[in-house]
Design a protein around this motif. Structure first.
Motif, PDB file in Angstrom:
ATOM      1  N   LEU A 365       0.924  -1.048   0.062  1.00 45.30           N
ATOM      2  CA  LEU A 365      -0.032  -0.143   0.097  1.00 45.30           C
ATOM      3  C   LEU A 365       0.864   1.199  -0.040  1.00 45.30           C
ATOM      4  CD1 LEU A 365      -2.567  -0.864   2.593  1.00 45.30           C
ATOM      5  CD2 LEU A 365      -3.097  -0.595   0.117  1.00 45.30           C
ATOM      6  N   VAL A 366       0.589   2.255  -0.938  1.00 43.75           N
ATOM      7  CA  VAL A 366       1.211   3.429  -0.749  1.00 43.75           C
ATOM      8  C   VAL A 366       0.327   4.478  -0.148  1.00 43.75           C
ATOM      9  CG1 VAL A 366       2.088   5.344  -2.205  1.00 43.75           C
ATOM     10  CG2 VAL A 366       2.348   2.918  -2.885  1.00 43.75           C
ATOM     11  N   PHE A 367       0.613   5.116   0.947  1.00 43.22           N
ATOM     12  CA  PHE A 367      -0.124   5.999   1.816  1.00 43.22           C
ATOM     13  C   PHE A 367       0.371   7.557   1.243  1.00 43.22           C
ATOM     14  CE2 PHE A 367      -0.225   2.607   4.498  1.00 43.22           C
ATOM     15  CZ  PHE A 367      -1.422   2.712   5.379  1.00 43.22           C
ATOM     16  N   VAL A 368      -0.737   8.137   1.079  1.00 43.74           N
ATOM     17  CA  VAL A 368      -0.719   9.314   0.548  1.00 43.74           C
ATOM     18  C   VAL A 368      -1.140  10.704   1.414  1.00 43.74           C
ATOM     19  CG1 VAL A 368      -1.269   8.678  -1.943  1.00 43.74           C
ATOM     20  CG2 VAL A 368      -3.102   9.406  -0.345  1.00 43.74           C
ATOM     21  N   ARG A 369      -1.313  10.293   2.694  1.00 45.68           N
ATOM     22  CA  ARG A 369      -1.854  11.375   3.655  1.00 45.68           C
ATOM     23  C   ARG A 369      -0.555  11.328   4.841  1.00 45.68           C
ATOM     24  NH1 ARG A 369      -6.057  13.903   2.356  1.00 45.68           N
ATOM     25  NH2 ARG A 369      -6.063  15.263   4.274  1.00 45.68           N
ATOM     26  N   ASN A 370      -0.180  12.386   5.278  1.00 48.87           N
ATOM     27  CA  ASN A 370       1.083  12.402   6.312  1.00 48.87           C
ATOM     28  C   ASN A 370       0.176  12.270   7.575  1.00 48.87           C
ATOM     29  OD1 ASN A 370       3.032  12.772   4.463  1.00 48.87           O
ATOM     30  ND2 ASN A 370       2.566  15.155   4.772  1.00 48.87           N
ATOM     31  N   GLY A 371       0.820  11.572   8.701  1.00 48.31           N
ATOM     32  CA  GLY A 371       0.154  11.364  10.101  1.00 48.31           C
ATOM     33  C   GLY A 371      -0.892  10.361  10.164  1.00 48.31           C
ATOM     34  N   ARG A 372      -1.006   9.477   9.352  1.00 51.50           N
ATOM     35  CA  ARG A 372      -1.775   8.447   9.358  1.00 51.50           C
ATOM     36  C   ARG A 372      -1.121   7.300   9.963  1.00 51.50           C
ATOM     37  NH1 ARG A 372      -7.070   9.186   7.391  1.00 51.50           N
ATOM     38  NH2 ARG A 372      -7.076   7.267   8.446  1.00 51.50           N
ATOM     39  N   GLU A 373      -1.731   6.520  10.698  1.00 47.82           N
ATOM     40  CA  GLU A 373      -1.164   5.096  11.083  1.00 47.82           C
ATOM     41  C   GLU A 373      -0.824   4.383   9.693  1.00 47.82           C
ATOM     42  OE1 GLU A 373      -2.474   1.255  14.096  1.00 47.82           O
ATOM     43  OE2 GLU A 373      -3.547   3.215  13.843  1.00 47.82           O
ATOM     44  N   ARG A 374       0.276   3.882   9.617  1.00 43.08           N
ATOM     45  CA  ARG A 374       0.575   2.812   8.763  1.00 43.08           C
ATOM     46  C   ARG A 374      -0.044   1.234   8.941  1.00 43.08           C
ATOM     47  NH1 ARG A 374       1.265   7.515   6.704  1.00 43.08           N
ATOM     48  NH2 ARG A 374       3.019   8.001   5.521  1.00 43.08           N
ATOM     49  N   PHE A 375      -0.467   0.573   8.032  1.00 45.05           N
ATOM     50  CA  PHE A 375      -0.721  -0.750   7.813  1.00 45.05           C
ATOM     51  C   PHE A 375      -0.350  -1.327   6.753  1.00 45.05           C
ATOM     52  CE2 PHE A 375      -4.564   1.641   7.348  1.00 45.05           C
ATOM     53  CZ  PHE A 375      -5.027   1.335   6.150  1.00 45.05           C
ATOM     54  N   GLU A 376      -0.189  -2.500   6.416  1.00 43.35           N
ATOM     55  CA  GLU A 376       0.284  -3.267   5.239  1.00 43.35           C
ATOM     56  C   GLU A 376      -1.089  -3.896   4.478  1.00 43.35           C
ATOM     57  OE1 GLU A 376       3.157  -2.663   4.062  1.00 43.35           O
ATOM     58  OE2 GLU A 376       4.004  -1.768   5.717  1.00 43.35           O
ATOM     59  N   LEU A 377      -0.646  -4.122   3.444  1.00 38.35           N
ATOM     60  CA  LEU A 377      -1.773  -4.902   2.685  1.00 38.35           C
ATOM     61  C   LEU A 377      -2.135  -6.212   3.232  1.00 38.35           C
ATOM     62  CD1 LEU A 377      -3.376  -4.773   0.155  1.00 38.35           C
ATOM     63  CD2 LEU A 377      -1.463  -6.158  -1.134  1.00 38.35           C
ATOM     64  N   PHE A 423      -0.598   7.845 -13.008  1.00 34.26           N
ATOM     65  CA  PHE A 423      -1.709   7.086 -11.841  1.00 34.26           C
ATOM     66  C   PHE A 423      -0.999   7.378 -10.429  1.00 34.26           C
ATOM     67  CE2 PHE A 423      -3.212   4.365  -8.636  1.00 34.26           C
ATOM     68  CZ  PHE A 423      -4.591   4.224  -8.895  1.00 34.26           C
ATOM     69  N   GLU A 424       0.159   7.381 -10.145  1.00 34.57           N
ATOM     70  CA  GLU A 424       0.758   7.687  -8.934  1.00 34.57           C
ATOM     71  C   GLU A 424       0.790   8.974  -8.559  1.00 34.57           C
ATOM     72  OE1 GLU A 424       4.238   5.309  -8.532  1.00 34.57           O
ATOM     73  OE2 GLU A 424       3.346   3.451  -7.891  1.00 34.57           O
ATOM     74  N   TYR A 445      -3.307   0.960  -3.915  1.00 36.96           N
ATOM     75  CA  TYR A 445      -2.412  -0.272  -4.154  1.00 36.96           C
ATOM     76  C   TYR A 445      -2.828  -0.149  -5.589  1.00 36.96           C
ATOM     77  CZ  TYR A 445      -1.297  -4.832  -5.194  1.00 36.96           C
ATOM     78  OH  TYR A 445      -0.628  -6.033  -5.695  1.00 36.96           O
ATOM     79  N   TYR A 446      -1.531  -0.431  -6.452  1.00 35.41           N
ATOM     80  CA  TYR A 446      -1.466  -0.278  -7.739  1.00 35.41           C
ATOM     81  C   TYR A 446      -1.276  -1.674  -8.322  1.00 35.41           C
ATOM     82  CZ  TYR A 446      -0.074   0.948 -12.564  1.00 35.41           C
ATOM     83  OH  TYR A 446      -0.170   0.981 -13.974  1.00 35.41           O
ATOM     84  N   ARG A 447      -2.063  -2.089  -9.205  1.00 32.35           N
ATOM     85  CA  ARG A 447      -1.771  -3.224 -10.163  1.00 32.35           C
ATOM     86  C   ARG A 447      -2.157  -3.120 -11.367  1.00 32.35           C
ATOM     87  NH1 ARG A 447      -3.513  -8.808 -10.615  1.00 32.35           N
ATOM     88  NH2 ARG A 447      -5.546  -8.463  -9.681  1.00 32.35           N
ATOM     89  N   LYS A 448      -1.573  -3.499 -12.519  1.00 32.79           N
ATOM     90  CA  LYS A 448      -2.026  -2.999 -13.852  1.00 32.79           C
ATOM     91  C   LYS A 448      -3.303  -3.209 -14.214  1.00 32.79           C
ATOM     92  CE  LYS A 448      -0.616  -3.381 -18.798  1.00 32.79           C
ATOM     93  NZ  LYS A 448       0.168  -4.236 -19.698  1.00 32.79           N
ATOM     94  N   GLU A 449      -3.999  -4.560 -13.612  1.00 37.02           N
ATOM     95  CA  GLU A 449      -5.327  -4.837 -13.924  1.00 37.02           C
ATOM     96  C   GLU A 449      -6.115  -4.131 -13.222  1.00 37.02           C
ATOM     97  OE1 GLU A 449      -2.807  -6.907 -13.371  1.00 37.02           O
ATOM     98  OE2 GLU A 449      -2.526  -8.056 -15.172  1.00 37.02           O
ATOM     99  N   GLU A 450      -5.992  -4.008 -11.929  1.00 40.53           N
ATOM    100  CA  GLU A 450      -6.878  -3.304 -10.981  1.00 40.53           C
ATOM    101  C   GLU A 450      -6.238  -2.534  -9.918  1.00 40.53           C
ATOM    102  OE1 GLU A 450     -10.311  -6.827 -10.323  1.00 40.53           O
ATOM    103  OE2 GLU A 450      -8.026  -7.493  -9.832  1.00 40.53           O
ATOM    104  N   LYS A 451      -6.947  -1.507  -9.438  1.00 43.08           N
ATOM    105  CA  LYS A 451      -6.385  -0.566  -8.440  1.00 43.08           C
ATOM    106  C   LYS A 451      -7.244  -0.750  -7.079  1.00 43.08           C
ATOM    107  CE  LYS A 451      -4.383   0.888 -11.997  1.00 43.08           C
ATOM    108  NZ  LYS A 451      -4.866  -0.115 -12.922  1.00 43.08           N
TER     109      LYS A 451
END
Length: 690
Positions: A365-377, A423-424, A445-451
């Motif tokens: 996962l790519v986070f786009v907001r600062n200060g948010r708690e991070r978690f993984e896919l 896209f990014e 989350y980026y994947r060629k076929e789906e987002k």
């Protein structure tokens, strides 16, 4: 020892030299821009912030100090001078900008610039050129785009260019989007075969001849207005060239009569030559025809392979029936979710999210907001999952993180309009948006076929469900009183104005404003969602389902504009005031109404009794304000886009509105229940992507 003492001084001198170099570079950039400013005409003073002796870029965070200047890390990368009333000869003024080595984007949309196409060739770093809606004219040199190896987007639409389309466009290797519509281009279309090219619009020109095979799957609407084009894309077969006339076969040789003795010596007469010539000719013809069929077959196979590898506008690839695209289990999950969102095992619900993410932990996962708690896919995939609903663009899940909050994961299938880099970049742009009435994007989350797009979970329902939902006898419907509805209108209008201010480079900054994309917070404050997605959505899919493409101008002249969002806001206000589903949103399964014509057909003195929602609690004193808002809504829905109000005018009028009855509450008037607890008969599909 002396050398050691001199080291800090040396470092300080180096930093000072670097600072002086940076300042000198900034001053040089400022001089170039100021020279550009003197060449053009700025009657409205839009460039008044361009002042000699100041830095065009304010800091290293990408904030432009001068209006319309795009900076990144303190470096000037682009000019975005759109809709400023600027005029002048653009070819002369752009020439001054060639001294900016890091220039990547030029956007002069919606101005009054005239003259020929500016000289941009050999600008190796240029990525985007937007010159639409000006008064540029004349023929464009054939080598106009020579040496532009980084160029991705070209928009010359709505000008007065003439002559042939430059063939140098076919040699721009990274071209993604090309708009040449509404000009006077003539001749044939160049053979555009760039692998990533996904948007080509040449409508309303004077083009002729065969449409290149590389564009055969472009939607036919993007060729409209060119009467002499032919090919499969426009359903007009090209005339088959008349084959050259074959020479007549030579006359058969005349047989010389034999002498009687010779005739007797011959045991059987030799057949005449013409009798043997017929089967030989047939064999030769069959061989030639068979060879032609083989060649044509090879070409068809090659084109089909190309179609599988490259998405050409108008044909989402691969097919939804393909196993490569989605699994049977996932399709079944989505169909079940339409009516039974809470049915199925937890593992089955997680399977849908895992399939959307391409399996177990393929990427991050790519986070786009600062200060948010991070978690993984994988945290999302391990969490308890609930299908909230499905829509035209994909499926929506609620994922409750272990020891954490609930998040909404939206899976998009038709989001392949841009490559990964663009896209990014757009996702980062959306991540920087901040407004109390916008549902913020948290991660993607980026994947060629789906987002996958990740948002915060909003427990309340959407506005669509509040207005039209059927909750059953054990769960009475909540109705919204006048103060609550006015609050929703004001918040939605404010958020829309913010999008237009922050995303001026987008033709339609929201693009999909409707009641099911307005979520309601704890105090019934509106939260707009699914905004600014047109730049990354597949064009054909967007044109079929997104609200801005239902606007009158899209049907009349084949294009949308920023006023398409104004029309959407007007329709939203009519829906809020009347309680009826508008025609463009009939997929909600309710009886729909042509709200504009219906409201206009009722005499104004009868509006309160016949048009307004009878379930809207209001006092007699409030009716004047309510009818005033109804008039604002109709002005925003004006069919003639030139007469339709500008967004700023509409927002200003809405902000002036008062509730009229002194009631400042923003709660539902009747049937109040805990809206965070959905009943079993709730139709939650309205929160899905649709």
């Amino acid at each position: 020892m002396a050398a050691r003492r001199s080291l800090p001084l040396l470092v300080a001198l180096l930093f000072a030299a670097a600072s002086l170099h940076t300042d000198a570079a900034s001053l040089a950039e400022a001089d170039v821009l100021l020279k550009f400013k003197t060449i053009i005409t700025d009657p409205g003073g839009k460039l008044s912030s361009w002042i000699a002796g100041t830095d065009p870029c304010s800091d290293g965070k990408g904030n432009g100090k001068w209006g319309g200047v795009i900076c990144s890390d303190g470096n000037l990368h682009g000019l975005q001078l759109e809709n400023m009333g600027l005029s002048g000869m653009l070819n002369a003024s752009v020439g001054a900008l060639r001294k900016l080595p890091d220039l990547r984007t030029l956007s002069f949309r919606d101005n009054q610039f005239s003259g020929p196409m500016p000289d941009v060739k050999n600008s190796a770093g240029m990525r985007s050129i937007f010159l639409s809606n000006n008064k540029l004219s004349g023929e464009i040199p054939d080598d106009a785009f020579q040496g532009m190896g980084s160029l991705k987007k070209v928009d010359l639409s709505h000008n007065e260019f003439s002559g042939p389309i430059p063939t140098s466009l076919a040699r721009v290797p990274k071209l993604l989007q090309l708009r040449l519509d509404d000009n006077n281009f003539s001749g044939t279309i160049p053979d555009l075969r760039q692998k990533e090219l996904h948007l080509v619009n040449v409508s309303r020109n004077e083009l002729e001849g065969k449409i290149p095979d590389g564009l055969k799957n472009v939607r036919d609407a993007f060729f409209d207005g060119n009467k002499n084009l032919c090919g499969e894309a426009v359903g007009n077969p090209c005339a088959t060239p008349t084959p050259p006339q074959q020479p007549s076969p030579p006359a058969p040789l005349q047989r010389v009569p034999l002498a009687p003795a010779q005739q007797k010596a011959s045991p059987s007469p030799t057949p005449p030559p013409q009798e043997n010539s017929i089967p030989v000719l047939a064999v030769v013809t069959l061989i030639a025809f068979g060879g032609t069929i083989a060649i044509v077959g090879a070409i068809v196979v090659a084109l089909n392979r190309r179609r599988e590898e490259v998405e050409v506008l108008g044909q989402p690839i691969p097919s939804r029936n393909s196993n490569k695209y989605t699994s049977f289990q996932e399709e079944k999950l989505e169909k079940d979710a339409l009516v039974k969102y809470d049915v199925g095992s937890a593992s089955g619900r997680k399977a849908g999210m895992a399939a959307a993410a391409g399996g177990n932990d393929q990427g991050r996962l790519v986070f786009v907001r600062n200060g948010r708690e991070r978690f993984e896919l994988h945290d999302l995939l391990k969490s308890s999952a609930e299908v909230l609903g499905t829509g035209n663009f994909g499926c929506t899940y609620r994922a409750t993180l272990p020891n954490g909050p609930s998040m909404v994961v939206k899976r998009f299938r038709d989001m392949n309009r841009t490559g990964r880099e663009d896209f990014e970049e757009h996702m980062r742009r959306l991540g920087r948006l901040s407004h109390p009435n916008l549902l913020p994007l948290v991660a993607y989350y980026y994947r060629k076929e789906e987002k996958l797009l990740v948002h915060d979970y909003v427990p309340n329902r959407s506005l669509a469900l509040m207005l039209h939902g059927n909750r059953g006898p054990n769960h009475p419907m909540m109705t919204l009183d006048w103060p609550a509805r006015l609050k929703i209108v004001k918040g939605a209008a404010s958020a829309l104005a913010y999008l237009h201010e922050e995303l001026p480079m987008l033709g339609v900054p929201h693009g999909h404003l409707k009641s099911s994309n307005v979520l309601l917070g704890e105090s019934l404050e509106p939260l707009l969602t699914d905004y600014a997605l047109i730049p990354v959505m597949n064009q054909a899919h967007a044109a079929q389902f997104m609200v801005s493409y239902k606007s009158p101008e899209r049907k009349q002249i084949g294009r949308t504009s920023k006023k398409s969002d104004v029309w959407s806001l007007g329709m939203l206000m009519l829906e809020i005031l009347t309680g009826k589903v508008p025609m463009h949103d009939a997929q909600q399964g309710k009886e729909s109404t042509d709200l504009v014509n219906w409201a206009n057909s009722v005499a104004k003195e009868e509006w309160a009794g016949q048009v307004l929602d009878s379930k809207m609690s209001r006092t007699k004193d409030a009716e004047g304000q309510i009818l005033k808002l109804l008039q604002i809504a109709l002005a925003c829905c004006e069919e003639n886009v030139e007469k339709r109000w500008e967004l700023k005018e509409a927002v200003d009028k809405i902000e002036e509105m008062t509730q009229g009855d002194g009631d400042n509450s923003s709660t539902a008037a009747e049937g109040e229940v805990d809206s965070s607890k959905a009943g079993p008969e709730d139709d939650l599909s309205s929160i899905a992507i649709n």
